[in-house]
Design an enzyme around this catalytic site. Structure first.
Site, PDB file in Angstrom:
ATOM      1  N   ASP A  62      79.995  56.835  36.744  1.00  0.00           N
ATOM      2  CA  ASP A  62      79.105  56.157  37.664  1.00  0.00           C
ATOM      3  C   ASP A  62      78.661  54.869  36.966  1.00  0.00           C
ATOM      4  OD1 ASP A  62      77.316  55.584  39.748  1.00  0.00           O
ATOM      5  OD2 ASP A  62      75.721  56.730  38.792  1.00  0.00           O
ATOM      6  N   ASP A  64      75.296  52.572  37.867  1.00  0.00           N
ATOM      7  CA  ASP A  64      73.845  52.537  37.707  1.00  0.00           C
ATOM      8  C   ASP A  64      73.338  53.861  37.161  1.00  0.00           C
ATOM      9  OD1 ASP A  64      73.516  49.936  38.632  1.00  0.00           O
ATOM     10  OD2 ASP A  64      73.506  50.586  40.717  1.00  0.00           O
TER      11      ASP A  64
END
Length: 310
Positions: A62, A64
């Site tokens: 991922d 953020d």
């Protein structure tokens, strides 16, 4: 089966592991969500719902919260957008523009993925706002969509300015783990619910152009119809990478991302942040405070042990 150490003892700095060797038959517990948490594997309890693989072929990050700790940066950008357009909700008694507090935003971003869905949910709950975009509250779907689009576009540009400032650094261990994956011949991907332009900017500035161009797959929220926790983004990544879902390992920081990964039948480890530390990560293959001491060999060993145990 001989007892196996899932990782070096210094992976958990707050739990005193040096005095005991973790084994397959002594599952690790999370005594408090704010301390460093070790990997968990057991043959004495029900196996994880997620299908895990002993053959790690693709590592998916991922963005953020995993590559960079970004929650406070996004909150700042949203609040700057609300102030710029003088966004005021009818439910608020304040004379000031809308301002999401740190505590509220932590809860919001951990429950709703993507910027536009966050605003749409908030405005539905608290009333559609007035602003310099619309003097009165928008009453039809077209105007409401326009309001959210304009706010999101401005917020994205503000977020880019913050990233370009040079004050943001990648989280510990991320770049090394990426390099280890590429050096070992594994496929490497980034899957983020954020807008493509903001993710590209983050990756170019934080992992560097060379690493960014070497990614085998890069997907953003724009590339799929449904946001996390829907598994679409990870299912799409597996197809583009040309690997089976069970041969992928995802690194996430929140329960929303964990649900997306496990929904795609992928193994997932958590590298949590202060705002996600208290979430329920029981479906994760392992939980870490960061990736500073996590090696690719640790993840490979972890998957093998969990497969054997289940």
């Amino acid at each position: 089966m001989a007892s196996s150490v899932l990782f070096s003892p210094n992976l958990s700095t707050s739990l005193s592991l040096s005095s005991r060797t973790p084994s397959l038959f002594s599952p690790f517990k999370t005594h408090t969500p704010t301390v460093a948490v070790a990997s968990r594997a057991t043959c004495c309890s029900k196996p994880l719902v997620v299908a895990v693989s002993a053959s790690l072929q693709a590592l998916i990050f991922d963005c953020d919260g995993v590559i960079l700790e970004s929650e406070h940066l996004h909150r700042q950008a949203y609040n700057d957008a609300f102030e710029h357009f003088n966004v005021r909700c009818p439910s608020s008694s304040s004379s000031q523009s809308l301002n999401w507090s740190e505590e509220f935003y932590d809860e919001l971003q951990n429950q709703i993925g993507g910027g536009k869905p966050k605003m749409r949910w908030y405005f539905k709950e608290h009333g559609w706002p007035t602003s310099t975009i619309f003097n009165t509250s928008p009453e039809n779907d077209e105007d409401r969509a326009k309001l959210i689009d304009i706010l999101q576009d401005w917020k994205t540009e503000r977020y880019k300015e913050i990233i370009k400032s040079g004050t943001v650094e990648p989280r510990p261990g991320v770049l090394r783990l990426m390099d280890e994956a590429k050096a070992s011949g594994r496929k490497l991907a980034v899957c983020s619910a954020a807008t493509k332009s903001s993710v590209i900017l983050c990756l170019e500035n934080l992992i560097g152009m060379e690493r960014f161009k070497s990614l085998d797959c890069f997907l953003a929220g724009d590339d799929v119809k449904e946001k996390k926790p829907d598994p679409s983004i990870y299912l799409t990544a597996a197809k583009r990478l040309g690997v089976l879902e069970k041969d992928c390992l995802v690194v996430e920081d929140s329960v929303i991302g964990l649900q997306a990964a496990t929904g795609a039948r992928m193994s997932c480890v958590i590298s949590y942040t202060p705002s996600t530390a208290k979430q329920d990560f029981k479906a994760a293959a392992a939980i870490y405070p960061d990736l500073s001491n996590v090696r690719l060999t640790d993840l490979e060993a972890l998957l093998k042990i969990i497969v054997a145990a289940s």
